[in-house]
Design an enzyme around this catalytic site. Structure first.
Site, short mmCIF file in Angstrom:
data_model
loop_
_atom_site.label_atom_id
_atom_site.label_comp_id
_atom_site.label_asym_id
_atom_site.label_seq_id
_atom_site.Cartn_x
_atom_site.Cartn_y
_atom_site.Cartn_z
N ASP A 195 40.14 40.48 36.85
CA ASP A 195 40.96 40.43 35.63
C ASP A 195 42.22 41.28 35.73
O ASP A 195 42.55 42.03 34.80
CB ASP A 195 40.14 40.86 34.41
CG ASP A 195 39.02 39.90 34.09
OD1 ASP A 195 38.92 38.88 34.76
OD2 ASP A 195 38.24 40.19 33.17
N ASP B 76 39.16 35.89 38.76
CA ASP B 76 39.95 35.56 37.56
C ASP B 76 41.14 36.50 37.43
O ASP B 76 41.44 36.98 36.33
CB ASP B 76 39.07 35.67 36.31
CG ASP B 76 37.82 34.82 36.38
OD1 ASP B 76 37.79 33.87 37.17
OD2 ASP B 76 36.85 35.13 35.65
#
Length: 701
Positions: free
Chosen positions: A520, A541
């Site tokens: 992230d 991600d």
């Protein structure tokens, strides 16, 4: 019932009212009042039916608008936004009461609830901006007007969902409770987006004329009805409305406009919440990692493997060479209509990705239309060459006015209307930085993305901090810019979600910046964002969120994950099928660093996975190295969003770009040249209105 039939019924009712008044003139006034009242109610009901016809939650739409006693469609549409605001406020108030005992007993639930309150305020702000712009109902280009409405309504939807997501992994029962009390607000916001997306059809159906506008010479002119796309180009760069406005009760309003519904074959969003897991490993238990950094991990560029491609492997940073260069002669801008779609036929900047620092960036080129000429000049200059006059200088050694970035931000005038430049001198600044919503037009300028670094190490583990709160730098103020800055989170792969930079600002621009982390890394949260010549590194991600974000001439670097983890570049979070959001990677490069290459066969890497039901990611004209698995895309779980997502690859190159073994989900699309243009920067961010006078090659397509 067809909307035109409904209009006919409305006209018939109005004719009946006129006949009754004409032929029954001697009737008692009470009877006339009853006829008027009944006729008005029937007209209102019919109008509501037409307005709600395009929404996904028709029952919520009709029952809520039934409380508005006005047959005027403009009043009803504005009231739809007001009612969503009221419902959101009621929902969060209910949630604060219902979860009070749980919040009192658990610090993490309390923090998640407080974050929820903040996010709901942001959701309401976006709805207020929508309502206030609709109230003014002045525009020179209908599609630009609707673009603003849809961006803000998409933002409101995302803020509400972020609130609910914040409880996942902390208090799952609280997440269910919050989702329940927030459901109606979410439905009404979704309905508002549906109304905005079909506004041109509603204007035509109700025969509402386009508004009178004052021309530059002061004369009044009227925009004709018809397709908004053929109207004269106007500006969509309206100043933010008064944030202190609190007039949220349903009332009278003017009319507004529209944007076409997303053309992809997507189904109605479900209400079930699918939240992002801590990692993508097959074995979900916590594991240690020898790669967890013990200090700031980005004192310089990560080495890139030179065995998998032929691209130059030099540093992409520009601190040693100024951007300004008089060696490059001015080049004329060509029409975007006549220019070939693939810019690499005439210009191949990707194969010279690391030499972009030598190219001259003009003051008027390469940037979205909201970037003023003054701001373009600032982005094109370097502070040590006396090109930028900073309002405040930050230096750790005390040579500037401030020693911390927080001190400099405290000097930004609230609701600032001019560019406020903060020059952050070379150094590693370990502080939690927040550019608040009231800090507008702020610009960070560093001495190079590996020399000026803002760092932090907050992560989900071990303290169960929500992903939203882990950001080293959070940008909420609109019209933010950053140049020559590094953003990082050094928590490491073992501590899971750890955001280096979160951007919720509208009209945000990042140029020659590095965002480094693991899981992230870059949270492209909401609104319109443009990234140019940037480098993003991570594992899982590492570009995620629900902004309308374009990355042009950027580099995405996959790092070594934990033992059983897989790597994913993107996780786009589009929840509603009408949201105008998405992640576009344009003319860039996807590669791996030296630490990842030895494990790429075991720890596979993918282009993306669907975080929400209508996840949308477009990768075009990009160099994809063989670090990407041949399947290309990864499931979230067995079936989630496979039919409703929108993923496409267009004219990419490199050993990892082959389509032969890609997954065959219904949501994987092959698009035409014409469709690809809609996702190119010129159209996706309305970049076709950029000022064409540029000294470097620019291609909106």
């Amino acid at each position: 019932m067809n909307k035109y039939v409904l209009l006919g019924v409305t006209a018939l009712i109005m004719a009946m009212v006129i006949c009754v008044e004409a032929n029954d003139g001697n009737s008692p006034s009470r009877k006339m009042e009853e006829v008027h009242r009944e006729s008005k109610l029937m007209i209102t009901k019919t109008t509501v039916s037409i307005i709600c016809a395009s929404t996904d939650y028709k029952q919520d739409c009709t029952t809520s608008l039934a409380t508005v006693r006005s047959p005027d469609p403009r009043n009803l549409i504005r009231s739809a936004f007001d009612l969503a605001i009221i419902s959101i406020r009621s929902g969060i108030d209910r949630g604060m009461i219902d979860l009070k005992s749980r919040a009192d007993a658990d610090m993490h639930t309390r923090e998640a609830l407080n974050t929820c309150r903040e996010l709901m305020d942001d959701a309401i702000d976006d709805l207020r901006k929508t309502r206030d712009k609709f109230r003014g109902f002045l525009f020179t280009r209908l599609s630009d007007f609707v673009e603003d409405l849809c961006v803000w309504l998409s933002g409101s939807i995302t803020y509400q969902q972020t609130c609910i997501d914040g409880f996942e992994g902390i208090d799952s029962e609280a997440a269910v409770m919050m989702e329940r009390v927030m459901r109606k607000g979410q439905h009404l916001t979704s309905n508002g987006l549906a109304i905005a997306a079909n506004l041109d059809k509603l204007l035509k159906a109700f025969r509402i004329p386009f508004p009178f506008l004052r021309s530059r010479r002061g004369r009044l002119g009227i925009l004709g009805s018809g397709s908004s796309r053929d109207e004269s180009v106007g500006s969509s760069q309206d100043s933010p409305p008064n944030e202190d406005s609190s007039d949220d009760s349903p009332s009278t309003v003017d009319s507004s406009e529209n944007q076409p519904v997303d053309s992809s074959s997507e189904n109605q969003s479900s209400d079930s919440s699918n939240n992002r897991p801590l990692d993508s490993s097959k074995n979900q238990q916590m594991e240690s990692s020898e790669d967890t950094p013990k200090k700031s991990a980005f004192s310089g560029n990560q080495p890139l493997d030179d065995s998998s491609d032929k691209l130059p492997q030099k540093s992409t940073s520009s601190e040693n060479q100024p951007l300004d260069s008089s060696e490059n002669p001015p080049q004329k801008s060509t029409s975007s209509e006549n220019r070939p779609l693939d810019p690499l036929r005439k210009l191949n900047p990707l194969n010279k990705l690391d030499s972009l620092k030598d190219r001259h960036l003009s003051e008027e080129g390469e940037f979205p239309p909201w970037v003023t000429p003054h701001s373009r000049r600032l982005l094109a200059r370097r502070p040590r060459n006396n090109g930028i006059k900073a309002n405040v200088v930050v230096a750790k050694d005390g040579s500037g006015k401030c020693k911390t970035i927080a001190q400099a931000l405290a000097m930004v005038p609230m609701k600032n209307t001019k560019k406020f430049v903060i020059h952050i001198k070379e150094g590693v600044y370990k502080e939690k930085v927040e550019v608040t919503k009231k800090m507008l037009h702020v610009m960070f300028v560093g001495d190079g993305p590996t020399k000026t670094v803002i760092t932090g190490d907050i992560a989900f583990l071990p303290d169960q901090v929500g992903t939203y709160r882990t950001a080293s730098v959070a940008v909420n103020g609109d019209y933010f810019m950053a140049k020559d800055i590094g953003f990082e989170n050094t928590a490491g792969a073992a501590r899971h979600q750890a955001v280096a930079l979160r951007v919720s600002a509208d009209f945000a621009v990042f140029f020659n910046c590095h965002m480094n982390g693991y899981q992230d890394t870059l949270y492209v949260h909401t609104h319109r964002q443009f990234y140019r010549n940037c480098r993003v590194s991570g594992t899982i991600d590492f570009v995620f969120g629900d902004a309308k974000a374009v990355f042009q001439n950027c580099e995405f670097v996959i790092r070594r994950p934990m033992e059983h983890q897989q790597c994913i570049v993107t996780a786009q979070g589009r929840k509603d099928r009408r949201e105008t959001t998405g992640i576009v990677i344009h003319n860039s490069r996807i590669t791996g660093d030296a630490s990842y290459l030895p494990v790429k066969a075991k720890n596979r890497a993918f282009l993306g996975r669907p975080w929400k039901e209508f996840s949308r990611t477009i990768i075009m004209n990009t160099e994809i190295d063989d670090v990407i698995d041949p399947e290309g895309w990864l499931k979230w779980n067995e079936t989630f969003a496979l039919n409703t997502l929108f993923y496409t690859e267009y004219r990419n190159r490199g050993r990892g770009s082959g389509q032969g073994r890609r997954v065959r989900w219904r949501g994987i699309k092959r698009i035409s040249d014409r469709a690809a243009r809609e996702f190119a920067p010129g159209n996706f961010l309305r970049g076709n209105t950029w000022i064409p006078q540029t000294r470097i090659p620019y291609n909106a397509n």
